[in-house]
Design a protein around this motif. Structure first.
Motif, PDB file in Angstrom:
ATOM      1  N   LEU A 102     -47.231   4.798  16.405  1.00 31.18           N
ATOM      2  CA  LEU A 102     -46.069   5.333  15.691  1.00 31.18           C
ATOM      3  C   LEU A 102     -46.504   6.282  14.580  1.00 31.18           C
ATOM      4  O   LEU A 102     -47.489   6.023  13.886  1.00 31.18           O
ATOM      5  CB  LEU A 102     -45.221   4.200  15.113  1.00 31.18           C
ATOM      6  CG  LEU A 102     -44.638   3.212  16.135  1.00 31.18           C
ATOM      7  CD1 LEU A 102     -43.670   2.255  15.438  1.00 31.18           C
ATOM      8  CD2 LEU A 102     -43.937   3.917  17.280  1.00 31.18           C
ATOM      9  N   ALA A 103     -45.741   7.355  14.418  1.00 37.83           N
ATOM     10  CA  ALA A 103     -46.121   8.421  13.479  1.00 37.83           C
ATOM     11  C   ALA A 103     -45.667   8.113  12.061  1.00 37.83           C
ATOM     12  O   ALA A 103     -44.819   8.802  11.489  1.00 37.83           O
ATOM     13  CB  ALA A 103     -45.534   9.741  13.944  1.00 37.83           C
ATOM     14  N   MET A 104     -46.250   7.079  11.467  1.00 39.28           N
ATOM     15  CA  MET A 104     -45.940   6.743  10.080  1.00 39.28           C
ATOM     16  C   MET A 104     -46.692   7.667   9.130  1.00 39.28           C
ATOM     17  O   MET A 104     -47.637   8.346   9.522  1.00 39.28           O
ATOM     18  CB  MET A 104     -46.338   5.296   9.787  1.00 39.28           C
ATOM     19  CG  MET A 104     -45.492   4.291  10.511  1.00 39.28           C
ATOM     20  SD  MET A 104     -45.930   2.606  10.057  1.00 39.28           S
ATOM     21  CE  MET A 104     -44.769   1.711  11.088  1.00 39.28           C
ATOM     22  N   SER A 105     -46.265   7.672   7.870  1.00 36.78           N
ATOM     23  CA  SER A 105     -46.963   8.476   6.874  1.00 36.78           C
ATOM     24  C   SER A 105     -48.342   7.875   6.611  1.00 36.78           C
ATOM     25  O   SER A 105     -48.563   6.670   6.807  1.00 36.78           O
ATOM     26  CB  SER A 105     -46.166   8.515   5.569  1.00 36.78           C
ATOM     27  OG  SER A 105     -46.141   7.233   4.962  1.00 36.78           O
ATOM     28  N   THR A 106     -49.264   8.707   6.173  1.00 36.23           N
ATOM     29  CA  THR A 106     -50.620   8.242   5.882  1.00 36.23           C
ATOM     30  C   THR A 106     -50.606   7.172   4.801  1.00 36.23           C
ATOM     31  O   THR A 106     -51.340   6.186   4.878  1.00 36.23           O
ATOM     32  CB  THR A 106     -51.487   9.426   5.424  1.00 36.23           C
ATOM     33  OG1 THR A 106     -51.515  10.415   6.460  1.00 36.23           O
ATOM     34  CG2 THR A 106     -52.918   8.980   5.140  1.00 36.23           C
ATOM     35  N   THR A 107     -49.744   7.351   3.790  1.00 38.56           N
ATOM     36  CA  THR A 107     -49.666   6.378   2.693  1.00 38.56           C
ATOM     37  C   THR A 107     -49.266   5.003   3.201  1.00 38.56           C
ATOM     38  O   THR A 107     -49.879   3.986   2.851  1.00 38.56           O
ATOM     39  CB  THR A 107     -48.662   6.846   1.634  1.00 38.56           C
ATOM     40  OG1 THR A 107     -49.061   8.127   1.141  1.00 38.56           O
ATOM     41  CG2 THR A 107     -48.590   5.856   0.488  1.00 38.56           C
TER      42      THR A 107
END
Length: 217
Positions: A102-107
């Motif tokens: 899943l393309a979650m944010s890096t943070t």
């Protein structure tokens, strides 16, 4: 179509079946073309030419256990919110797979990974180590980057320790030449100091200090 093809040559079922289309939100073009009707949070009924189907807007769905299969279609901040919520409700293997696909944010991804720090349970730690080994074996590029980073950190650490050792020796040398004796606790304090700026300040003060206490202020 899949059901009919799998049951050839005599399919047990023929007819129409309602579709569920899942996406992060309702696209503008769909709203303009078919005017979806919202009948529950995140759920819209669409009726093009009498063939009704349901459009599920995952970003609008509430965070509920029975909706996880739909919630994975979220995007942006809504996906980050889902990731933080579901991480404590699923096994480590499930969460790692979620982070991989899943393309979650890096943070958010780093935040969730930090949750899997060392544990006092040897069985849990063994499973985590095994998962990490499998992931590394599947990603040779990551292995190379980790090795390179480890070498760089080792070199940097060695250089820093060398500078600290030189600075400690310089403080002791200046005080010795000025015939200022160091008590054991003073010498231990110099040895324990790991801040180069502090050692350099002590070195400057040692040139004019009347005693060790004044030099090591």
């Amino acid at each position: 179509m899949q059901r009919v093809e799998e049951e050839q040559p005599t399919p047990s079922w023929l007819g129409h079946e309602p579709l569920w289309l899942v996406a992060p939100h309702v696209p503008e073009w769909l709203g303009q073309a078919y005017t979806p009707t919202r009948f529950a949070p995140g759920c819209y009924r669409v009726e093009p030419l009498g063939h009704c189907f349901l459009w599920v807007a995952a970003n609008e769905l509430p965070l509920r256990e029975e909706l996880v299969a739909f919630l994975v279609a979220r995007s942006g901040r809504a996906l980050d919110e889902f990731g933080r919520w579901v991480a404590g409700r699923r096994p480590l293997e499930w969460v790692l797979s979620m982070l991989e696909y899943l393309a979650m944010s890096t943070t958010t991804r780093e935040e969730l990974l930090w949750r899997f720090g060392k544990t006092d349970d040897p069985e849990v730690e063994a499973r985590r180590q095994h998962i990490l080994e499998v992931l590394l074996e599947a990603s040779p590029q990551v292995q190379e980057r980790l090795i390179e980073k480890g070498i760089e950190k080792g070199i940097e650490k060695g250089i820093n320790e060398g500078r600290l050792a030189e600075a400690r020796a310089a403080v002791r040398r200046v005080l010795a030449r000025r015939q200022i004796a160091l008590r054991p606790e003073d010498d231990a304090r110099i040895e324990a100091c790991v801040e180069l700026a502090t050692l350099e300040r002590w070195l400057d003060q040692s040139v004019t200090a009347a005693n060790a206490a004044e030099a090591l202020q």
